[in-house]
Design an enzyme around this catalytic site. Structure first.
Site, PDB file in Angstrom:
ATOM      1  N   HIS A 102       0.833  -1.196   0.000  1.00 34.19           N
ATOM      2  CA  HIS A 102       0.000   0.000   0.000  1.00 34.19           C
ATOM      3  C   HIS A 102       0.874   1.255   0.000  1.00 34.19           C
ATOM      4  O   HIS A 102       0.503   2.275   0.587  1.00 34.19           O
ATOM      5  CB  HIS A 102      -0.916   0.001   1.224  1.00 34.19           C
ATOM      6  CG  HIS A 102      -1.969  -1.065   1.180  1.00 34.19           C
ATOM      7  ND1 HIS A 102      -2.712  -1.435   2.282  1.00 34.19           N
ATOM      8  CD2 HIS A 102      -2.413  -1.822   0.154  1.00 34.19           C
ATOM      9  CE1 HIS A 102      -3.566  -2.382   1.926  1.00 34.19           C
ATOM     10  NE2 HIS A 102      -3.406  -2.645   0.643  1.00 34.19           N
TER      11      HIS A 102
HETATM   12  C1  FAD Z   1      -1.110  -7.502  -5.110  1.00 36.07           C
HETATM   13  C2  FAD Z   1      -1.725  -6.216  -4.620  1.00 36.07           C
HETATM   14  C3  FAD Z   1      -2.855  -6.264  -3.809  1.00 36.07           C
HETATM   15  C4  FAD Z   1      -3.429  -5.077  -3.359  1.00 36.07           C
HETATM   16  N1  FAD Z   1      -4.622  -5.143  -2.700  1.00 36.07           N
HETATM   17  C5  FAD Z   1      -5.265  -3.999  -2.412  1.00 36.07           C
HETATM   18  C6  FAD Z   1      -6.586  -4.033  -1.879  1.00 36.07           C
HETATM   19  O1  FAD Z   1      -7.221  -5.097  -1.769  1.00 36.07           O
HETATM   20  N2  FAD Z   1      -7.162  -2.845  -1.529  1.00 36.07           N
HETATM   21  C7  FAD Z   1      -6.505  -1.650  -1.676  1.00 36.07           C
HETATM   22  O2  FAD Z   1      -7.072  -0.616  -1.308  1.00 36.07           O
HETATM   23  N3  FAD Z   1      -5.285  -1.595  -2.215  1.00 36.07           N
HETATM   24  C8  FAD Z   1      -4.665  -2.731  -2.620  1.00 36.07           C
HETATM   25  N4  FAD Z   1      -3.450  -2.668  -3.234  1.00 36.07           N
HETATM   26  C9  FAD Z   1      -2.859  -1.342  -3.483  1.00 36.07           C
HETATM   27  C10 FAD Z   1      -3.556  -0.562  -4.596  1.00 36.07           C
HETATM   28  O3  FAD Z   1      -3.923  -1.403  -5.673  1.00 36.07           O
HETATM   29  C11 FAD Z   1      -2.592   0.535  -5.058  1.00 36.07           C
HETATM   30  O4  FAD Z   1      -2.265   1.326  -3.937  1.00 36.07           O
HETATM   31  C12 FAD Z   1      -3.179   1.436  -6.124  1.00 36.07           C
HETATM   32  O5  FAD Z   1      -3.542   0.698  -7.270  1.00 36.07           O
HETATM   33  C13 FAD Z   1      -2.130   2.481  -6.484  1.00 36.07           C
HETATM   34  O6  FAD Z   1      -2.607   3.243  -7.544  1.00 36.07           O
HETATM   35  P1  FAD Z   1      -1.610   4.128  -8.398  1.00 36.07           P
HETATM   36  O7  FAD Z   1      -2.416   4.806  -9.421  1.00 36.07           O
HETATM   37  O8  FAD Z   1      -0.789   4.923  -7.453  1.00 36.07           O
HETATM   38  O9  FAD Z   1      -0.596   3.075  -9.093  1.00 36.07           O
HETATM   39  P2  FAD Z   1      -0.897   1.792  -9.960  1.00 36.07           P
HETATM   40  O10 FAD Z   1      -2.317   1.382  -9.861  1.00 36.07           O
HETATM   41  O11 FAD Z   1       0.128   0.772  -9.580  1.00 36.07           O
HETATM   42  O12 FAD Z   1      -0.648   2.256 -11.466  1.00 36.07           O
HETATM   43  C14 FAD Z   1       0.622   2.594 -11.981  1.00 36.07           C
HETATM   44  C15 FAD Z   1       0.613   2.320 -13.490  1.00 36.07           C
HETATM   45  O13 FAD Z   1       1.723   2.955 -14.095  1.00 36.07           O
HETATM   46  C16 FAD Z   1       2.322   2.070 -15.028  1.00 36.07           C
HETATM   47  N5  FAD Z   1       3.733   2.452 -15.170  1.00 36.07           N
HETATM   48  C17 FAD Z   1       4.685   2.395 -14.220  1.00 36.07           C
HETATM   49  N6  FAD Z   1       5.848   2.859 -14.710  1.00 36.07           N
HETATM   50  C18 FAD Z   1       5.611   3.242 -15.991  1.00 36.07           C
HETATM   51  C19 FAD Z   1       6.417   3.791 -16.995  1.00 36.07           C
HETATM   52  N7  FAD Z   1       7.708   4.051 -16.794  1.00 36.07           N
HETATM   53  N8  FAD Z   1       5.870   4.045 -18.223  1.00 36.07           N
HETATM   54  C20 FAD Z   1       4.551   3.788 -18.451  1.00 36.07           C
HETATM   55  N9  FAD Z   1       3.739   3.249 -17.498  1.00 36.07           N
HETATM   56  C21 FAD Z   1       4.266   2.990 -16.287  1.00 36.07           C
HETATM   57  C22 FAD Z   1       2.123   0.708 -14.395  1.00 36.07           C
HETATM   58  O14 FAD Z   1       2.287  -0.348 -15.317  1.00 36.07           O
HETATM   59  C23 FAD Z   1       0.713   0.845 -13.850  1.00 36.07           C
HETATM   60  O15 FAD Z   1      -0.254   0.517 -14.810  1.00 36.07           O
HETATM   61  C24 FAD Z   1      -2.838  -3.829  -3.682  1.00 36.07           C
HETATM   62  C25 FAD Z   1      -1.695  -3.779  -4.486  1.00 36.07           C
HETATM   63  C26 FAD Z   1      -1.142  -4.956  -4.963  1.00 36.07           C
HETATM   64  C27 FAD Z   1       0.049  -4.871  -5.854  1.00 36.07           C
END
Ligand code: FAD
Length: 513
Positions: free
Chosen positions: A449
């Site tokens: 998280h």
């Molecule tokens: C296995 C797992 C289980 C989880 N379970 C839960 C849960 O049940 N409940 C909950 O609240 N949270 C959960 N989380 C956490 C939650 O999913 C994340 O905190 C949330 O998705 C973060 O959102 P974000 O937009 O910050 O990043 P992300 O959703 O991770 O999105 C980042 C995106 O950027 C892309 N990216 C990265 N680098 C580059 C680059 N250089 N060029 C182009 N694209 C790039 C990635 O491929 C990805 O698609 C979990 C996470 C994981 C991994």
């Protein structure tokens, strides 16, 4: 759009999908979303194993849609950090538990973010993002937002036993975990409907892909943000092994709490000494980039199910959640989540009778802080990620408390028909604090998280990386919208809050100067 975008959105995850969807609602704004992983363009193009809310197969480090960053949770505990590498990002591979931050989180963040982050405004944005299929439109829930939210039934054998055991132990049953409840047990809201994990791309992007001013491109990795004279000029990307440049005056980093700060660092924005050590020219000394992220230390208390206790066909991986305070003065800083299937089954592997089922114990307000630092000028070389878990005695004390509570519930009369005992030597370790610390130290994990790796705050704070609108202090045309910008991790899963950040930053871009 791909030639001359007005906005480049980097990463189509929880927040990035929202940003691209909301910004492209204005037909005069050309939006290009670049995603390093695949970009399915319809429901059926997502891998079925990732849509299946009855497993969490993308969490497997070997899964192709998982970044699997190497990290050290403690000096003795290497770990693979799962992150989604596909449209929808981590919401495409995650547990599907979708719970907003607590009021105390919102108040704490508002002290840094002012009116733009006021609890009332955040509540409005949570409501905008969801359709609550149980409660519908109300003063706290949304009735017409993109993400479908539902609470699962608690009638399977494990959830029923867990709730009964918690009730017998003195914990009240709660109807709605999203409300500002006292400690207690209840169904955890999930972005799961019809057995499908409703990732943010399904909810926000797929319905608007027809827009002529929106281009969503998969399998393109952003390597660097380009800037000159304090102003963003575009991004350098890798597409099918070829490195090229895309010019744009506005770049929104939505690459997640590890990749966004890492991208900043390789682009010359970060702690000057570290950048120079790695051979990167410094554009902006920003000591807060990657300096101090927070996450939720997690420990799995594993129990052996008797034959018939587990229903492998359930279309969900969890249902009940117990939230509690570690002391009368603390926040609801501990959480117990009973999984409904053995971990082997959750990861899509064959199950044997010796496979344990976990109760996940998470510390939701850990004092430990982690760091992310580039190890090369090339973003394709994994960063150095250190969590520094378990250094703080109060973190260890609270984890012991959580593990002992899980053990008590699993040892209760309510669980007796289901369990044949603990799976991995917990019983003797419970006797002493030092024994339990040692047991926890060998098994410590993380909820994944991560938050706060490029935190929001006033420019007067040298460790603040972005302002309340997600603008990077000191660089024009560069914003961040993902959990990096939270001052710290919410008191619960951050997925709903990541979506909210997409709403918040896109709103600021649309309405701002
Ligand atoms: C296995 C797992 C289980 C989880 N379970 C839960 C849960 O049940 N409940 C909950 O609240 N949270 C959960 N989380 C956490 C939650 O999913 C994340 O905190 C949330 O998705 C973060 O959102 P974000 O937009 O910050 O990043 P992300 O959703 O991770 O999105 C980042 C995106 O950027 C892309 N990216 C990265 N680098 C580059 C680059 N250089 N060029 C182009 N694209 C790039 C990635 O491929 C990805 O698609 C979990 C996470 C994981 C991994």
């Amino acid at each position: 759009v791909t030639e001359r975008p007005d906005v480049v959105v980097v990463g189509g995850g929880a927040a990035g999908a929202v940003v691209a969807s909301r910004l492209s609602a204005d037909p005069s704004v050309r939006v290009l979303l670049l995603e390093a992983g695949p970009a399915p363009d319809r429901l059926g193009a997502f891998p079925a194993r990732l849509l299946d809310a009855g497993t969490v197969q993308g969490a497997d480090p070997d899964h192709p849609e998982n970044w699997a960053f190497p990290a050290m949770l403690t000096p003795d505990r290497p770990y693979s950090i799962a992150r989604g590498r596909i449209l929808g990002g981590s919401t495409t591979i995650n547990g599907g538990y979708f719970l907003r931050a607590r009021h105390s989180d919102l108040e704490r963040w508002a002290r840094r973010g002012g009116a733009a982050w006021s609890p009332d405004r955040m509540l409005e944005l949570y409501r905008r993002s969801e359709t609550d299929l149980d409660f519908g439109e109300s003063s706290i829930h949304g009735g017409s937002g993109p993400i479908l939210v539902k609470r699962p039934p608690l009638d399977d054998a494990i959830s029923a036993a867990f709730v009964a055991a918690a009730n017998a132990d003195g914990w009240a049953s709660l109807a709605d975990a999203a409300a500002e409840n006292p400690p207690g047990v209840g169904a955890v809201p999930q972005n799961v409907a019809h057995g499908i994990r409703q990732n943010s791309a399904l909810a926000y992007l797929l319905p608007v892909l027809h827009r002529p001013n929106l281009a969503v491109r998969g399998d393109i990795r952003v390597l660097r943000v380009l800037a000159s004279a304090g102003r963003v000029t575009g991004v350098e990307v890798e597409r099918e092994g070829v490195v090229e440049t895309i010019a744009s005056g506005l770049v929104v980093l939505c690459a997640g709490a590890f990749s966004s700060p890492h991208l900043l660092q390789v682009s010359g924005i970060g702690p000057a000494d570290r950048l120079r050590e790695a051979g990167v020219e410094v554009l902006l000394d920003a000591p807060g980039v990657g300096a101090s992220f927070s996450d939720h230390p997690q420990i799995a208390v594993s129990w052996l199910p008797r034959p018939g206790a587990v229903d492998l066909d359930l279309p969900r991986i969890m249902a009940a959640r117990l939230a509690l305070r570690s002391s009368d003065e603390s926040e609801q800083d501990l959480e117990l989540l009973p999984m409904l299937k053995p971990t082997t089954a959750l990861l899509g592997h064959a199950v044997s009778e010796h496979d344990g089922v976990d109760v996940l114990v998470s510390l939701l307000r850990a004092r430990s802080r982690g760091s992310i630092a580039l190890s090369s000028p090339d973003v394709r070389v994994a960063p150095d990620i250190r969590y520094h878990y378990l250094v703080d005695e109060d973190d260890r004390r609270r984890l012991r408390l959580g593990v002992r509570l899980a053990a008590r519930l699993l040892g209760s009369a309510e669980f007796a028909p289901l369990t044949a005992g603990f799976a991995d030597g917990l019983e003797p370790a419970l006797a002493t604090d030092s024994g339990l610390d040692e047991w926890i130290g060998r098994r410590i994990g993380t909820s994944v998280h991560a938050s706060g790796s490029a935190p929001m705050g006033p420019a007067t704070d040298t460790f603040a990386v972005v302002d309340p609108s997600g603008c990077v202090h000191g660089i024009t045309g560069l914003r961040i919208a993902d959990t990096s910008i939270l001052p710290d991790a919410p008191t619960g899963g951050p997925s709903a809050t990541a979506v909210l950040l997409g709403e918040l930053v896109s709103d600021a871009i649309r309405t701002g100067p």
